[in-house]
Design a protein around this motif. Structure first.
Motif, PDB file in Angstrom:
ATOM      1  N   GLY A  19     -26.270 -59.835 -14.298  1.00 49.34           N
ATOM      2  CA  GLY A  19     -26.909 -60.111 -13.017  1.00 49.34           C
ATOM      3  C   GLY A  19     -27.936 -59.069 -12.674  1.00 49.34           C
ATOM      4  N   THR A  20     -27.864 -58.511 -11.450  1.00 44.49           N
ATOM      5  CA  THR A  20     -28.902 -57.637 -10.946  1.00 44.49           C
ATOM      6  C   THR A  20     -28.800 -56.211 -11.443  1.00 44.49           C
ATOM      7  OG1 THR A  20     -27.554 -57.209  -9.020  1.00 44.49           O
ATOM      8  CG2 THR A  20     -29.156 -58.974  -8.858  1.00 44.49           C
ATOM      9  N   GLY A  21     -27.649 -55.823 -12.050  1.00 44.28           N
ATOM     10  CA  GLY A  21     -27.527 -54.463 -12.558  1.00 44.28           C
ATOM     11  C   GLY A  21     -27.867 -54.395 -14.033  1.00 44.28           C
ATOM     12  N   GLU A  22     -27.695 -53.221 -14.620  1.00 47.40           N
ATOM     13  CA  GLU A  22     -27.952 -53.034 -16.027  1.00 47.40           C
ATOM     14  C   GLU A  22     -26.644 -52.686 -16.717  1.00 47.40           C
ATOM     15  OE1 GLU A  22     -32.501 -51.308 -15.660  1.00 47.40           O
ATOM     16  OE2 GLU A  22     -30.903 -50.076 -16.485  1.00 47.40           O
ATOM     17  N   ARG A  23     -26.599 -52.974 -18.006  1.00 43.53           N
ATOM     18  CA  ARG A  23     -25.384 -52.693 -18.754  1.00 43.53           C
ATOM     19  C   ARG A  23     -25.713 -51.997 -20.047  1.00 43.53           C
ATOM     20  NH1 ARG A  23     -20.742 -56.721 -21.140  1.00 43.53           N
ATOM     21  NH2 ARG A  23     -19.706 -55.116 -22.318  1.00 43.53           N
ATOM     22  N   ASP A  24     -24.952 -50.934 -20.346  1.00 40.82           N
ATOM     23  CA  ASP A  24     -25.057 -50.240 -21.606  1.00 40.82           C
ATOM     24  C   ASP A  24     -23.751 -50.425 -22.359  1.00 40.82           C
ATOM     25  OD1 ASP A  24     -27.570 -49.200 -20.906  1.00 40.82           O
ATOM     26  OD2 ASP A  24     -26.603 -47.611 -19.741  1.00 40.82           O
ATOM     27  N   GLY A  25     -23.685 -49.928 -23.569  1.00 39.49           N
ATOM     28  CA  GLY A  25     -22.427 -49.979 -24.293  1.00 39.49           C
ATOM     29  C   GLY A  25     -22.434 -51.019 -25.382  1.00 39.49           C
ATOM     30  N   ALA A  26     -21.306 -51.104 -26.097  1.00 40.83           N
ATOM     31  CA  ALA A  26     -21.226 -51.942 -27.281  1.00 40.83           C
ATOM     32  C   ALA A  26     -21.111 -53.412 -26.967  1.00 40.83           C
ATOM     33  CB  ALA A  26     -20.026 -51.499 -28.127  1.00 40.83           C
ATOM     34  N   GLY A  27     -20.582 -53.749 -25.781  1.00 41.37           N
ATOM     35  CA  GLY A  27     -20.446 -55.153 -25.421  1.00 41.37           C
ATOM     36  C   GLY A  27     -19.142 -55.736 -25.920  1.00 41.37           C
ATOM     37  N   PRO A  28     -18.867 -57.020 -25.609  1.00 42.92           N
ATOM     38  CA  PRO A  28     -17.613 -57.658 -25.988  1.00 42.92           C
ATOM     39  C   PRO A  28     -17.488 -57.801 -27.499  1.00 42.92           C
ATOM     40  CG  PRO A  28     -18.775 -58.905 -24.299  1.00 42.92           C
ATOM     41  CD  PRO A  28     -19.723 -57.900 -24.835  1.00 42.92           C
ATOM     42  N   THR A  29     -16.254 -57.922 -27.976  1.00 47.01           N
ATOM     43  CA  THR A  29     -16.037 -58.170 -29.386  1.00 47.01           C
ATOM     44  C   THR A  29     -16.375 -59.612 -29.705  1.00 47.01           C
ATOM     45  OG1 THR A  29     -13.741 -58.734 -28.943  1.00 47.01           O
ATOM     46  CG2 THR A  29     -14.207 -56.456 -29.524  1.00 47.01           C
ATOM     47  N   ALA A  30     -16.559 -59.910 -30.964  1.00 50.04           N
ATOM     48  CA  ALA A  30     -16.955 -61.257 -31.376  1.00 50.04           C
ATOM     49  C   ALA A  30     -15.933 -62.276 -30.912  1.00 50.04           C
ATOM     50  CB  ALA A  30     -17.090 -61.305 -32.901  1.00 50.04           C
ATOM     51  N   GLY A  31     -16.416 -63.343 -30.300  1.00 48.14           N
ATOM     52  CA  GLY A  31     -15.541 -64.404 -29.826  1.00 48.14           C
ATOM     53  C   GLY A  31     -15.009 -64.171 -28.437  1.00 48.14           C
ATOM     54  N   GLY A  32     -14.935 -62.908 -28.012  1.00 50.53           N
ATOM     55  CA  GLY A  32     -14.519 -62.602 -26.655  1.00 50.53           C
ATOM     56  C   GLY A  32     -13.082 -62.923 -26.347  1.00 50.53           C
ATOM     57  N   LYS A  33     -12.211 -63.017 -27.373  1.00 52.90           N
ATOM     58  CA  LYS A  33     -10.810 -63.360 -27.126  1.00 52.90           C
ATOM     59  C   LYS A  33      -9.907 -62.240 -27.607  1.00 52.90           C
ATOM     60  CE  LYS A  33      -9.726 -67.629 -26.846  1.00 52.90           C
ATOM     61  NZ  LYS A  33      -9.317 -69.052 -27.059  1.00 52.90           N
ATOM     62  N   GLY A  34      -8.822 -62.023 -26.888  1.00 49.65           N
ATOM     63  CA  GLY A  34      -7.871 -60.980 -27.243  1.00 49.65           C
ATOM     64  C   GLY A  34      -7.099 -60.522 -26.024  1.00 49.65           C
ATOM     65  N   LYS A 306     -13.983 -56.448 -23.212  1.00 48.88           N
ATOM     66  CA  LYS A 306     -14.206 -56.817 -24.608  1.00 48.88           C
ATOM     67  C   LYS A 306     -13.766 -58.251 -24.898  1.00 48.88           C
ATOM     68  CE  LYS A 306     -13.936 -52.160 -26.586  1.00 48.88           C
ATOM     69  NZ  LYS A 306     -13.227 -51.263 -27.535  1.00 48.88           N
ATOM     70  N   HIS A 307     -13.036 -58.840 -23.959  1.00 49.44           N
ATOM     71  CA  HIS A 307     -12.501 -60.179 -24.180  1.00 49.44           C
ATOM     72  C   HIS A 307     -12.767 -61.079 -22.970  1.00 49.44           C
ATOM     73  CE1 HIS A 307      -9.640 -57.676 -26.825  1.00 49.44           C
ATOM     74  NE2 HIS A 307     -10.545 -58.233 -27.615  1.00 49.44           N
ATOM     75  N   PRO A 308     -14.044 -61.324 -22.672  1.00 47.72           N
ATOM     76  CA  PRO A 308     -14.379 -62.103 -21.473  1.00 47.72           C
ATOM     77  C   PRO A 308     -13.989 -63.576 -21.553  1.00 47.72           C
ATOM     78  CG  PRO A 308     -16.343 -61.667 -22.756  1.00 47.72           C
ATOM     79  CD  PRO A 308     -15.255 -60.844 -23.373  1.00 47.72           C
ATOM     80  N   GLN A 309     -13.908 -64.138 -22.754  1.00 48.91           N
ATOM     81  CA  GLN A 309     -13.509 -65.546 -22.842  1.00 48.91           C
ATOM     82  C   GLN A 309     -12.048 -65.706 -22.453  1.00 48.91           C
ATOM     83  OE1 GLN A 309     -14.722 -67.635 -26.357  1.00 48.91           O
ATOM     84  NE2 GLN A 309     -13.408 -69.407 -25.940  1.00 48.91           N
TER      85      GLN A 309
END
Length: 413
Positions: A19-34, A306-309
């Motif tokens: 959204g309106t902010g910024e994000r740094d870092g590695a981000g979610p893992t592949a698939g977003g499940k866990g 790391k697991h948004p899904q």
């Protein structure tokens, strides 16, 4: 049934959109499940873990762990902000007080959600609005809340509908039965902001517009609200000890039979009906003498999860109709599904539901401002000064200072 994360949302999440902010870092893992965590305020009724256990049994590879934060919303916010500012992935699903949605979205700490993934059309409309900021859905309503007036049915023939009636009845009961009259949450924190806002609304005013961009506090209603509270304290039908009350303290004061009237949220109802309560079978609830402030809790996904899904699927499960019923029956928290308020079986068990539904639909939303926390601090600090003994602070001076300071905060947005 759990809906998978829509493809468009999955791609948005994997891209790290915040959204309106910024994000740094590695981000979610592949698939977003866990495995995920759920950070929320302390569970005082022990209803949460069974709901989590049901999810965990069905999702052994995507278990959720509960992280209990302090009971007060102010303290919950402080811990969440410290975690999110550090870009930590410790929290996945966040239980946000409705006042936090705008700030967390504006700061880029939570991710936007797709409206079609949730049955929002079956939720109470004012509640859905608390999860929206700048036209986007940033969270999913989980519980709602509106203040109610608890009163002793053995002392009150007809509950008051106005502040003047409340004062008159409280004074009469106090004199006749040697019992304290009325208390809300008057300690200098968010609870005081809410209680004072409701007093202003009962006088026909409002402190800020719904977007939190304009001060709408006319001096008349604000001065009336201050004067009424000061008068109650001077006349002692509002006890001085109420200046130290949060929700729990005011609940206990009423439940132990020390108050004729109390302003509190619906979760205070269950303990008052339990064995050992001094008011069991001798109290009821009604609407406040004026519109309530809308409360509640929304579920959002951390931008650093790391697991948004899994987090979204868990939110869908947690806000389902079956679980919303359990939120009410096991936790005594107001649900967000409209149809539950019209269920005859639930009304028989929770007689306050019709009054609560009316209160929620008529309640005033707190400003959707990214600076809400600062606005609330200004309100609470000014009102606390006005309510400090000997309660002689000029209502007009307090109203003028409050308006000036709120305007100053808005200039910095």
């Amino acid at each position: 049934m759990f809906r998978p994360l829509p493809l468009a949302v999955a791609l948005l999440v994997m891209a790290g959109c915040t959204g309106t902010g910024e994000r740094d870092g590695a981000g979610p893992t592949a698939g977003g499940k866990g495995p995920i965590t759920f950070a929320t305020g302390r569970d005082t009724t022990a209803y949460l873990q069974p709901l989590l256990d049901r999810w965990n049994q069905a999702h052994p590879a995507e278990t959720v762990s509960l992280i209990e934060l302090p009971e007060a919303a102010d303290e919950q916010r402080a811990q969440m902000v410290a975690n999110l500012q550090a870009k930590s992935d410790r929290y996945d699903v966040l239980g946000l007080d409705v006042t936090m949605t705008a700030e967390f979205a504006d700061s880029g700490w939570i991710i936007p959600l797709e409206r079609a993934a949730f049955p929002l059309d079956r939720f109470l409309p004012p509640v859905v609005e608390t999860a929206i900021y700048e036209g986007k859905l940033w969270a999913v309503p989980y519980t709602s809340n509106a203040g109610l007036l608890f009163y002793r049915t053995d002392l009150v023939r007809k509950p008051p509908k106005t502040w003047d009636e409340l004062r008159r009845q409280a004074l009469e009961i106090q004199k006749k039965h040697d019992i304290q009259g009325y208390a809300g949450q008057f300690l200098a924190y968010e609870g005081l902001t809410v209680n004072f806002s409701e007093a202003v609304q009962a006088a026909g005013g409002q402190l800020l517009d719904p977007d939190g961009t304009r001060v709408t506090a006319d001096s008349g209603p604000v001065e009336t609200a201050i004067s009424r509270l000061q008068q109650g304290l001077r006349e002692k039908w509002i006890p001085e000890e109420a200046l130290r009350y949060k929700e729990e303290e005011s609940r206990l004061a009423f439940q132990e039979g020390r108050l004729a009237f109390a302003r509190n949220w619906p979760p205070a109802y269950g303990p008052a009906t339990a064995p050992g309560s001094a008011v069991r079978g001798r109290f009821a609830v009604t609407r406040l003498p004026g519109p309530s402030v809308l409360g509640g809790n929304n579920l959002a996904i951390s931008a650093y999860s790391k697991h948004p899904q899994t987090a979204q699927e868990f939110i869908h499960y947690f806000t389902s109709l079956d679980n919303q019923r359990r939120v009410l029956t096991d936790g005594s928290f107001p649900p967000v599904w409209t149809e539950l308020y019209d269920d005859p079986g639930l009304i028989e068990r929770f007689p306050y539901l019709p009054a609560l539904k009316e209160s929620i639909l008529a309640a005033k939303r707190r400003p959707a401002s990214a600076n809400y926390n600062q606005l609330s601090l200004v309100i609470a600090s000014n009102v606390a000064k006005a309510l400090a003994p000997p309660y002689t602070e000029s209502a007009s001076d307090v109203a003028a200072a409050l308006k000036a300071e709120l305007s100053e905060v808005l200039k910095t947005q």
